[in-house]
Write a protein that holds these residues in place. Structure first.
Motif, PDB file in Angstrom:
ATOM      1  N   GLU A  79       0.975  -1.079  -0.011  1.00 47.67           N
ATOM      2  CA  GLU A  79       0.215  -0.065  -0.089  1.00 47.67           C
ATOM      3  C   GLU A  79       0.828   1.115  -0.020  1.00 47.67           C
ATOM      4  OE1 GLU A  79      -3.129   0.779  -0.281  1.00 47.67           O
ATOM      5  OE2 GLU A  79      -3.478  -1.391  -0.799  1.00 47.67           O
ATOM      6  N   LEU A  80       2.063   1.252   0.914  1.00 50.77           N
ATOM      7  CA  LEU A  80       2.977   2.340   0.925  1.00 50.77           C
ATOM      8  C   LEU A  80       3.623   2.627  -0.722  1.00 50.77           C
ATOM      9  CD1 LEU A  80       4.790   2.274   4.228  1.00 50.77           C
ATOM     10  CD2 LEU A  80       2.973   3.939   3.469  1.00 50.77           C
ATOM     11  N   ILE A  81       4.072   1.533  -1.294  1.00 49.89           N
ATOM     12  CA  ILE A  81       4.400   1.696  -2.513  1.00 49.89           C
ATOM     13  C   ILE A  81       3.493   2.207  -3.697  1.00 49.89           C
ATOM     14  CG2 ILE A  81       5.463   0.377  -4.513  1.00 49.89           C
ATOM     15  CD1 ILE A  81       6.840  -1.548  -2.299  1.00 49.89           C
ATOM     16  N   ILE A  82       2.217   1.607  -3.284  1.00 52.11           N
ATOM     17  CA  ILE A  82       1.368   2.221  -4.439  1.00 52.11           C
ATOM     18  C   ILE A  82       0.843   3.491  -4.071  1.00 52.11           C
ATOM     19  CG2 ILE A  82      -1.080   1.870  -4.942  1.00 52.11           C
ATOM     20  CD1 ILE A  82      -0.883  -1.234  -4.360  1.00 52.11           C
ATOM     21  N   LYS A  83       0.595   3.981  -2.989  1.00 53.09           N
ATOM     22  CA  LYS A  83       0.245   5.340  -2.526  1.00 53.09           C
ATOM     23  C   LYS A  83       1.420   6.429  -2.905  1.00 53.09           C
ATOM     24  CE  LYS A  83      -3.242   4.447   0.563  1.00 53.09           C
ATOM     25  NZ  LYS A  83      -3.605   4.584   2.206  1.00 53.09           N
ATOM     26  N   SER A  84       2.931   5.867  -2.944  1.00 51.92           N
ATOM     27  CA  SER A  84       3.923   6.727  -3.093  1.00 51.92           C
ATOM     28  C   SER A  84       4.086   6.955  -4.492  1.00 51.92           C
ATOM     29  CB  SER A  84       5.454   5.946  -2.500  1.00 51.92           C
ATOM     30  OG  SER A  84       5.618   4.971  -3.424  1.00 51.92           O
ATOM     31  N   ARG A  85       3.663   6.119  -5.352  1.00 54.55           N
ATOM     32  CA  ARG A  85       3.692   6.554  -6.944  1.00 54.55           C
ATOM     33  C   ARG A  85       2.365   7.336  -7.340  1.00 54.55           C
ATOM     34  NH1 ARG A  85       7.970   5.364  -9.652  1.00 54.55           N
ATOM     35  NH2 ARG A  85       6.584   5.007 -11.458  1.00 54.55           N
ATOM     36  N   LYS A  86       2.565   8.162  -8.469  1.00 57.05           N
ATOM     37  CA  LYS A  86       1.513   8.884  -8.834  1.00 57.05           C
ATOM     38  C   LYS A  86       0.880   7.932 -10.225  1.00 57.05           C
ATOM     39  CE  LYS A  86       2.985  13.076  -7.734  1.00 57.05           C
ATOM     40  NZ  LYS A  86       3.168  14.657  -7.851  1.00 57.05           N
ATOM     41  N   TRP A  87      -0.105   7.256 -10.054  1.00 56.71           N
ATOM     42  CA  TRP A  87      -0.617   6.225 -10.830  1.00 56.71           C
ATOM     43  C   TRP A  87      -1.710   7.134 -11.853  1.00 56.71           C
ATOM     44  CZ3 TRP A  87       2.112   2.174 -11.381  1.00 56.71           C
ATOM     45  CH2 TRP A  87       2.821   1.872 -10.314  1.00 56.71           C
ATOM     46  N   ARG A  88      -1.384   8.116 -12.198  1.00 56.33           N
ATOM     47  CA  ARG A  88      -2.270   8.929 -13.137  1.00 56.33           C
ATOM     48  C   ARG A  88      -1.508   9.133 -14.575  1.00 56.33           C
ATOM     49  NH1 ARG A  88      -2.124  13.895  -9.752  1.00 56.33           N
ATOM     50  NH2 ARG A  88      -1.658  12.807  -7.870  1.00 56.33           N
TER      51      ARG A  88
END
Length: 91
Positions: A79-88
């Motif tokens: 979750e931290l890895i996913i939230k740290s990235r900008k997946w836009r």
């Protein structure tokens, strides 16, 4: 090619991330089940199986709690890895 990189791939990212989250949880279950079957010397699955055979309920619960904690820590890290990235999609 423009449609692929600006529409198709960005629209699949939420589904891929959901799959990654599910895979982390299933991975721990699979590893521990494999350890129960293969019985390596120092492993969670081995500890659970050995404790269960000797009817040591407290130890079985301790191994189970350890497995749950490791699973949750792994899920939190994902979750931290996913939230740290900008997946836009890029503009």
């Amino acid at each position: 090619m423009n449609i692929l990189f600006h529409i198709t791939i960005p629209s699949t990212i939420p589904f891929v991330l959901a799959g990654v989250r599910a895979a982390v949880g299933i991975a721990w279950k699979s590893v521990i089940a494999a350890e129960v079957l293969s019985q390596p010397v120092k492993a969670i699955g081995t500890g659970i199986q050995y404790s269960q055979m000797n009817l040591e309920t407290a130890e079985v619960m301790a191994w189970t709690v350890l497995a749950v904690i490791l699973s949750k820590v792994s899920e939190f890290a994902v979750e931290l890895i996913i939230k740290s990235r900008k997946w836009r999609a890029s503009k």
